[in-house]
Design an enzyme around this catalytic site. Structure first.
Site, mmCIF file in Angstrom:
data_model
loop_
_atom_site.group_PDB
_atom_site.id
_atom_site.type_symbol
_atom_site.label_atom_id
_atom_site.label_comp_id
_atom_site.label_asym_id
_atom_site.label_seq_id
_atom_site.Cartn_x
_atom_site.Cartn_y
_atom_site.Cartn_z
ATOM 1 N N ASP A 3 50.169 34.463 47.050
ATOM 2 C CA ASP A 3 49.518 33.914 48.241
ATOM 3 C C ASP A 3 48.759 34.958 49.045
ATOM 4 O OD1 ASP A 3 50.098 31.290 47.830
ATOM 5 O OD2 ASP A 3 51.824 31.214 49.157
ATOM 6 N N SER A 23 63.079 29.827 49.194
ATOM 7 C CA SER A 23 61.699 29.966 49.640
ATOM 8 C C SER A 23 60.959 28.717 49.195
ATOM 9 C CB SER A 23 61.060 31.212 49.030
ATOM 10 O OG SER A 23 59.700 31.303 49.408
ATOM 11 N N ASP A 82 59.314 33.668 57.608
ATOM 12 C CA ASP A 82 58.414 34.812 57.720
ATOM 13 C C ASP A 82 57.575 34.770 58.997
ATOM 14 O OD1 ASP A 82 59.197 35.874 55.230
ATOM 15 O OD2 ASP A 82 57.837 34.539 54.176
ATOM 16 N N ARG A 126 45.956 27.057 49.806
ATOM 17 C CA ARG A 126 45.705 28.286 50.561
ATOM 18 C C ARG A 126 44.241 28.480 50.952
ATOM 19 N NH1 ARG A 126 50.454 27.566 51.879
ATOM 20 N NH2 ARG A 126 52.110 28.887 51.053
#
Length: 406
Positions: A126, A178, A16, A97
């Site tokens: 996320d 992923s 990404d 995160r």
């Protein structure tokens, strides 16, 4: 979009974010892109990132070492709360995160950036975790989320975009899981895992990264003793270690013995169910050991209430609400319960199993003189009759009124 001159990008070098740098420059008037990678234990994934980021259009790359702060300020407080999402998930991505986003905000403000960009999809958790943290420290900062803007619809199309722009990738369409990796865990999603009817290919070479499957683990058990001080792990087998070294050591021991592999269909915050496989070898050992120590050091009412707190704490972490008054307040309660959670827990690791071997604490509430089945002089068993009569009085009254039905 002409008002965006400088963007700070949360950069991992994965699929990404690799294509986001040229996409930003194409769609935001050739804006300057500053990449930031928060090092929370990705290890080899950080190799070559600076060269890659600059080749694809970034003006610079920050790699920030957040390992110690991550473990001590985010992971350990969550372990002390015994917070587990939906009984299985040890929150490996979830609590990584907020710390990454907080550092990105600090750099964005220092750089005078006009916006912060992340590569989270519009289907995932996320995006919420990153953006709530950004709002906590830069409430007026513009946020760019390409997955909510661009025309790319799948990871296949992302790969095609990367190929068209000569962006090197470490994955192929066939190995395009992923993944999220840090010092605490690694997650696997996508491909065959999208169908819960498919058994994960644990024994396939390259699938598991932090350890082996239980079938491949040694036939001989491994014993390990973990020492805690006020709920915080401080030593392994009598050897004191700093937080990062301790987690790495337990990852090695756990991984070698097939510990901490979880297959979970979880309820995402955005409303859908998602299937993933998580590897958390060291974390699984720490959670188990910490809970075992609390069994003998916490009184019944505190222990039971703390279980309820753990459920809510896990939701807050999973939902990205780390920087909230409620999470802070729950941590204050949890810390107050940990004053006596000090002692040693000995565990046996064997083919994916964690087996209790021994637990000791100078603050143990377990009294063998009271608990014994042998003759004792400290507990009068006749007292229990009156206790039961009083405890059962409401049931007796209802029964006499004919109110209790099968």
């Amino acid at each position: 979009m002409g008002d965006i001159k400088k963007v700070v990008l949360a950069y991992s070098g994965g699929l990404d974010t690799s294509i986001i740098i040229p996409w930003l420059k194409e769609n935001y008037d050739n804006c300057e892109v500053i990449a930031v990678s928060g090092d929370v234990g990705q290890d080899s994934e950080l190799e070559g990132l600076e060269e890659k980021a600059k080749k694809t259009g970034a003006s610079k790359l920050y790699i920030e070492d957040l390992n110690k702060e991550f473990i001590e300020e985010y992971v350990f407080p969550t372990i002390k709360a015994d917070a587990v999402y939906e009984s299985k998930y040890l929150l490996g991505t979830s609590f990584a995160r907020p710390i990454i986003a907080k550092r990105i905000v600090e750099i964005a403000l220092a750089e005078g950036a006009d916006a912060i960009c992340h590569g989270c999809t519009g289907k995932g958790n996320d995006q919420v975790r990153f953006e709530l943290a950004i709002k906590a420290f830069a409430p007026d900062m513009k946020i760019i989320a390409p997955w909510r803007e661009w025309n790319l619809k799948s990871r296949d199309e992302e790969i095609a975009y990367a190929e068209a722009h000569n962006i090197p990738l470490k994955i192929t369409r066939e190995t395009n899981y992923s993944k999220d990796k840090n010092i605490w865990h690694i997650s696997h999603e996508g491909l065959d895992l999208e169908d819960p009817a498919n058994e994960p290919m644990y024994n396939k070479v390259g699938f598991l990264e932090l350890g082996v499957s239980p079938e491949q683990a040694p036939d001989k058990p491994t014993y390990v003793t973990i020492s805690f001080d006020k709920g915080v792990p401080v030593a392994i087998d009598g050897e004191k270690m700093d937080s990062v070294a301790l987690v790495k050591k337990l990852n090695k021991l756990g991984g070698e013995n097939g510990i901490g592999i979880v297959d979970l269909v979880e309820n995402r915050l955005v409303g859908m169910k998602s299937r993933g496989v998580y590897e958390t070898p060291g974390g699984t050992i720490l959670y188990h050991a910490h809970n075992k120590l609390e069994e003998i050091t916490l009184d019944r009412d505190t222990y039971h209430f703390k279980q309820q707190v753990g459920l809510r704490f896990a939701e807050l972490v999973y939902f990205g609400q780390w920087y909230t008054p409620l999470r802070k307040a729950l941590s204050a309660f949890v810390d107050s319960t940990q004053e006596t959670v000090t002692g040693d827990v000995k565990l046996k690791l064997y083919k994916g199993n964690i087996i209790d071997a021994a637990v000791t604490s100078p603050y143990s509430l377990y009294d063998p003189d009271i608990a014994t089945f042998d003759e004792d002089e400290v507990y009068d068993q006749k007292d229990s009759a009156g206790f039961i009569n009083l405890f059962g009085l409401p049931i007796k009254v209802q029964a006499k009124k004919g109110l209790i039905k099968e």
